[in-house]
Design a protein around this motif. Structure first.
Motif, PDB file in Angstrom:
ATOM      1  N   PHE A  28       0.837  -1.194   0.000  1.00 34.73           N
ATOM      2  CA  PHE A  28       0.000   0.000   0.000  1.00 34.73           C
ATOM      3  C   PHE A  28       0.879   1.255   0.000  1.00 34.73           C
ATOM      4  O   PHE A  28       1.926   1.295   0.663  1.00 34.73           O
ATOM      5  N   PHE A  29       0.404   2.277  -0.709  1.00 30.47           N
ATOM      6  CA  PHE A  29       1.073   3.579  -0.741  1.00 30.47           C
ATOM      7  C   PHE A  29       0.024   4.641  -0.412  1.00 30.47           C
ATOM      8  O   PHE A  29      -0.965   4.814  -1.138  1.00 30.47           O
ATOM      9  N   GLU A  30       0.244   5.342   0.687  1.00 29.63           N
ATOM     10  CA  GLU A  30      -0.677   6.384   1.113  1.00 29.63           C
ATOM     11  C   GLU A  30      -0.050   7.746   0.855  1.00 29.63           C
ATOM     12  O   GLU A  30       1.033   8.054   1.376  1.00 29.63           O
ATOM     13  N   VAL A  31      -0.710   8.540   0.019  1.00 28.35           N
ATOM     14  CA  VAL A  31      -0.211   9.869  -0.331  1.00 28.35           C
ATOM     15  C   VAL A  31      -0.736  10.881   0.685  1.00 28.35           C
ATOM     16  O   VAL A  31      -1.946  10.954   0.949  1.00 28.35           O
ATOM     17  N   LEU A  32       0.166  11.669   1.258  1.00 30.59           N
ATOM     18  CA  LEU A  32      -0.181  12.621   2.320  1.00 30.59           C
ATOM     19  C   LEU A  32       0.311  14.016   1.956  1.00 30.59           C
ATOM     20  O   LEU A  32       1.329  14.172   1.264  1.00 30.59           O
ATOM     21  N   PRO A  33      -0.380  15.046   2.425  1.00 33.93           N
ATOM     22  CA  PRO A  33       0.093  16.417   2.158  1.00 33.93           C
ATOM     23  C   PRO A  33       1.393  16.706   2.903  1.00 33.93           C
ATOM     24  O   PRO A  33       1.659  16.137   3.961  1.00 33.93           O
ATOM     25  N   LYS A  34       2.192  17.574   2.314  1.00 31.55           N
ATOM     26  CA  LYS A  34       3.480  17.922   2.929  1.00 31.55           C
ATOM     27  C   LYS A  34       3.544  19.428   3.154  1.00 31.55           C
ATOM     28  O   LYS A  34       3.167  20.215   2.272  1.00 31.55           O
ATOM     29  N   ASP A  35       4.018  19.793   4.333  1.00 32.86           N
ATOM     30  CA  ASP A  35       4.203  21.215   4.692  1.00 32.86           C
ATOM     31  C   ASP A  35       2.909  22.012   4.548  1.00 32.86           C
ATOM     32  O   ASP A  35       2.921  23.187   4.150  1.00 32.86           O
ATOM     33  N   GLY A  36       1.773  21.344   4.855  1.00 35.62           N
ATOM     34  CA  GLY A  36       0.495  22.048   4.819  1.00 35.62           C
ATOM     35  C   GLY A  36      -0.041  22.313   3.430  1.00 35.62           C
ATOM     36  O   GLY A  36      -1.102  22.948   3.275  1.00 35.62           O
ATOM     37  N   LYS A  37       0.661  21.859   2.416  1.00 35.07           N
ATOM     38  CA  LYS A  37       0.217  22.083   1.043  1.00 35.07           C
ATOM     39  C   LYS A  37      -0.749  20.980   0.625  1.00 35.07           C
ATOM     40  O   LYS A  37      -0.677  19.859   1.108  1.00 35.07           O
ATOM     41  N   SER A  38      -1.629  21.293  -0.290  1.00 35.53           N
ATOM     42  CA  SER A  38      -2.569  20.293  -0.789  1.00 35.53           C
ATOM     43  C   SER A  38      -1.850  19.270  -1.652  1.00 35.53           C
ATOM     44  O   SER A  38      -0.763  19.542  -2.201  1.00 35.53           O
ATOM     45  N   ILE A  39      -2.457  18.106  -1.772  1.00 35.43           N
ATOM     46  CA  ILE A  39      -1.842  17.034  -2.564  1.00 35.43           C
ATOM     47  C   ILE A  39      -2.006  17.353  -4.045  1.00 35.43           C
ATOM     48  O   ILE A  39      -3.130  17.599  -4.512  1.00 35.43           O
ATOM     49  N   PRO A  40      -0.924  17.375  -4.793  1.00 32.86           N
ATOM     50  CA  PRO A  40      -1.039  17.680  -6.225  1.00 32.86           C
ATOM     51  C   PRO A  40      -1.700  16.533  -6.983  1.00 32.86           C
ATOM     52  O   PRO A  40      -1.816  15.415  -6.479  1.00 32.86           O
ATOM     53  N   ASP A  41      -2.153  16.826  -8.183  1.00 31.11           N
ATOM     54  CA  ASP A  41      -2.797  15.810  -9.011  1.00 31.11           C
ATOM     55  C   ASP A  41      -1.789  14.728  -9.401  1.00 31.11           C
ATOM     56  O   ASP A  41      -0.641  15.035  -9.771  1.00 31.11           O
ATOM     57  N   LEU A  42      -2.232  13.501  -9.301  1.00 32.54           N
ATOM     58  CA  LEU A  42      -1.378  12.370  -9.678  1.00 32.54           C
ATOM     59  C   LEU A  42      -1.516  12.118 -11.178  1.00 32.54           C
ATOM     60  O   LEU A  42      -2.615  11.848 -11.687  1.00 32.54           O
ATOM     61  N   ILE A  43      -0.409  12.201 -11.883  1.00 39.36           N
ATOM     62  CA  ILE A  43      -0.404  12.006 -13.329  1.00 39.36           C
ATOM     63  C   ILE A  43      -0.231  10.532 -13.687  1.00 39.36           C
ATOM     64  O   ILE A  43      -0.902  10.012 -14.584  1.00 39.36           O
ATOM     65  N   SER A  44       0.664   9.858 -12.967  1.00 37.27           N
ATOM     66  CA  SER A  44       0.958   8.461 -13.313  1.00 37.27           C
ATOM     67  C   SER A  44       1.443   7.718 -12.080  1.00 37.27           C
ATOM     68  O   SER A  44       2.020   8.308 -11.161  1.00 37.27           O
ATOM     69  N   ARG A  45       1.178   6.423 -12.075  1.00 33.31           N
ATOM     70  CA  ARG A  45       1.663   5.566 -10.987  1.00 33.31           C
ATOM     71  C   ARG A  45       1.904   4.168 -11.547  1.00 33.31           C
ATOM     72  O   ARG A  45       1.267   3.754 -12.532  1.00 33.31           O
ATOM     73  N   GLY A  46       2.781   3.439 -10.914  1.00 32.27           N
ATOM     74  CA  GLY A  46       3.044   2.081 -11.375  1.00 32.27           C
ATOM     75  C   GLY A  46       4.076   1.393 -10.504  1.00 32.27           C
ATOM     76  O   GLY A  46       4.863   2.039  -9.802  1.00 32.27           O
ATOM     77  N   LEU A  47       4.036   0.069 -10.513  1.00 28.85           N
ATOM     78  CA  LEU A  47       5.011  -0.752  -9.811  1.00 28.85           C
ATOM     79  C   LEU A  47       5.642  -1.678 -10.841  1.00 28.85           C
ATOM     80  O   LEU A  47       4.937  -2.422 -11.530  1.00 28.85           O
ATOM     81  N   TYR A  48       6.958  -1.649 -10.930  1.00 25.03           N
ATOM     82  CA  TYR A  48       7.658  -2.347 -11.995  1.00 25.03           C
ATOM     83  C   TYR A  48       8.685  -3.322 -11.409  1.00 25.03           C
ATOM     84  O   TYR A  48       9.347  -3.009 -10.411  1.00 25.03           O
TER      85      TYR A  48
END
Length: 275
Positions: A88-108
């Motif tokens: 599992f990969f949990e994306v979290l905000p950093k330094d109070g900034k909102s989470i940017p849009d995810l363009i691509s993801r993958g496990l290779y």
């Protein structure tokens, strides 16, 4: 009470057992633990400030300012393949900034394996939570790895936390160098112990041969000088007393091996007589 040499020999014996046990434990029962190294590169495209206005970055027809990349290198150094692993990969905000849009993801998989075979993404209801199922996580060693890559829009990358379900029988921890150090130490100590043991056996064989020749010469001398007055029994007693008084102990490991062999032969003869 053990003498100094006996104590050193005993310590070597215990160390040898620990080394052998360590290798067996690592090789056969290798812990079911994955390890990871993570890192990110913000503002992936290093575009000079003086770049012409005509230079445009787009994703699916949409103009974007830049991208940021977050990578996880996942290692399986457990000395065995691990089956049915979900990461599992949990994306979290950093330094109070909102989470940017995810363009691509993958496990290779590592480059030595066919791409994407046995790897599938599992959709999650929770937003910003992603998971991948691996039918088998092959052993990678320290030189190759499975790569999880997340590409975000913008100059800033978020935080990402990696985990594995607690009831999966597999764990994942941050990469540690202790395995390399432990194996190097085990190999070096094992080599030293092997040299000590081999030297002990060589010295033991030489010691046995030298004492055998010395005892034979003593018997010959006694036969020549006192053959008329000393019986065969008396000569035997003299040689036995001489051996007890002057014969030094055999090297530790050689003596222990000889005692074990003698005990084995004795037990074998007893079992043979009983049968």
């Amino acid at each position: 009470m053990l003498s100094g040499k006996e104590t050193i020999g005993k310590l070597f014996e215990l160390s040898l057992g620990a080394i052998i046990g360590g290798f067996i434990t690592i090789a056969v029962f290798g812990t079911s633990t994955l390890e990871y190294k993570d890192g990110y590169k913000e503002q992936y495209f290093d575009i000079p400030a003086k770049a012409p206005d005509e230079l445009v970055i787009q994703h699916k027809g949409k103009k974007i300012e830049n991208i940021s990349v977050y990578d996880f290198a996942i290692y399986n150094r457990s000395f065995k393949d691990l089956k049915d692993v979900t990461v599992f990969f949990e994306v979290l905000p950093k330094d109070g900034k909102s989470i940017p849009d995810l363009i691509s993801r993958g496990l290779y998989p590592p480059s030595s394996l066919p791409e994407k075979i046995g790897i599938s993404e599992i959709s999650q209801k929770d937003e910003d939570l992603y998971s991948f199922k691996l039918d088998v996580v092959k052993q990678t060693g320290s030189d190759t790895y499975y790569l999880a890559r997340f590409i975000f829009e913008g100059k800033d990358a978020p935080e990402i936390r990696v985990s594995i379900p607690k009831n999966a029988g597999v764990d994942i921890n941050e990469y540690s160098n202790w395995r390399e150090y432990a194996i190097i130490i085990l190999v070096l100590v094992g080599m030293i112990l092997a040299m000590v043991v081999i030297s002990s056996f060589i010295d033991g064989w030489q010691h046995k041969g030298t004492w055998s020749k010395r005892s034979s010469r003593l018997i010959e001398v006694l036969d020549k000088t006192q053959s008329a007055t000393l019986s065969e029994k008396t000569i035997g007693e003299i040689t036995d007393n001489y051996e007890k008084e002057f014969k030094s102990k055999s090297p530790y490991f050689y003596r222990k091996a000889s005692e074990a062999l003698a005990k084995f032969k004795s037990n074998k003869n007893v079992n043979k007589d009983a049968a």
